[in-house]
Scaffold this active site. Sequence first.
Site, short mmCIF file in Angstrom:
data_model
loop_
_atom_site.label_atom_id
_atom_site.label_comp_id
_atom_site.label_asym_id
_atom_site.label_seq_id
_atom_site.Cartn_x
_atom_site.Cartn_y
_atom_site.Cartn_z
N GLY A 12 41.48 -46.90 5.40
CA GLY A 12 42.79 -46.95 6.04
C GLY A 12 42.91 -45.93 7.16
N LYS A 13 42.43 -44.72 6.90
CA LYS A 13 42.45 -43.69 7.94
C LYS A 13 41.58 -44.10 9.13
CE LYS A 13 43.07 -39.51 5.11
NZ LYS A 13 42.43 -38.21 4.77
N ASP A 70 42.09 -33.25 7.34
CA ASP A 70 42.49 -32.96 5.97
C ASP A 70 44.00 -32.91 5.97
OD1 ASP A 70 41.52 -32.51 3.28
OD2 ASP A 70 42.54 -30.60 3.40
N PHE A 158 46.59 -44.43 0.59
CA PHE A 158 47.77 -43.73 1.11
C PHE A 158 48.87 -43.69 0.04
CE2 PHE A 158 46.11 -45.61 5.21
CZ PHE A 158 45.77 -44.41 5.80
N HIS A 188 52.58 -39.48 12.00
CA HIS A 188 52.07 -38.13 12.26
C HIS A 188 50.60 -38.13 12.66
CE1 HIS A 188 50.66 -38.68 8.19
NE2 HIS A 188 50.41 -37.42 7.93
#
Length: 204
Positions: A12-13, A70, A158, A188
């Site tokens: 997902g990231k 992180d 998430f 963000h």
Amino acid sequence: MKKLLIATTNPGKLEEIRRFLADMPLELVSLRDVGITAPVEETGATFEENAVLKAKTYAEASGFITLADDGGFEIDALGGEPGVKSHRWVHSDRDSTDEELIAYTFTRMKDVPEKKRGARLVLVLALVQPGNPVVTTVKESIRGIVPLEPSKVRHEGFPYRSILYLPELGKFYDHVSFTPEETERYNHRKKALEKLKPILATLC
């Protein structure tokens, strides 16, 4: 075209970062693309320390410019927990599942009054060039509250987006439900990457 290693094992990231950096003239490669499978032990006391540790380790292993991150969830009423332990909050010896983290959050928050349920998601990005001692880091966060119940929507990898509610929007921090304008204003990860783009532009 120069390669930029996106040092995450979270699909997902990786997808989000690829989308938000799509306008940069860089070839974005994953750890899998370059054959790196060994995880980095996150021994830092802060998000920044862990992000820098991962970026340096993977840059050295790959020989590519490396972007690592992180971050985690910080709950006001719990003194900032889980913080750097966001993925190992339930089990100290292994990562917790998304559902375990969601359930545990509401167990810990069951007696906290509505007015004291503030929380935020924090993200630190670290950018490293092999052989260069200079490390660039940026930090972003998004504040909201932990409501009385989680969202019914889940996004693998998430878990805290099913927990963080944004009262001003009347929505959970659910990137799929955001309009393009809301993504621009609230995501963000996008805002952190925008801060890095001037640096990335000098590397292209």
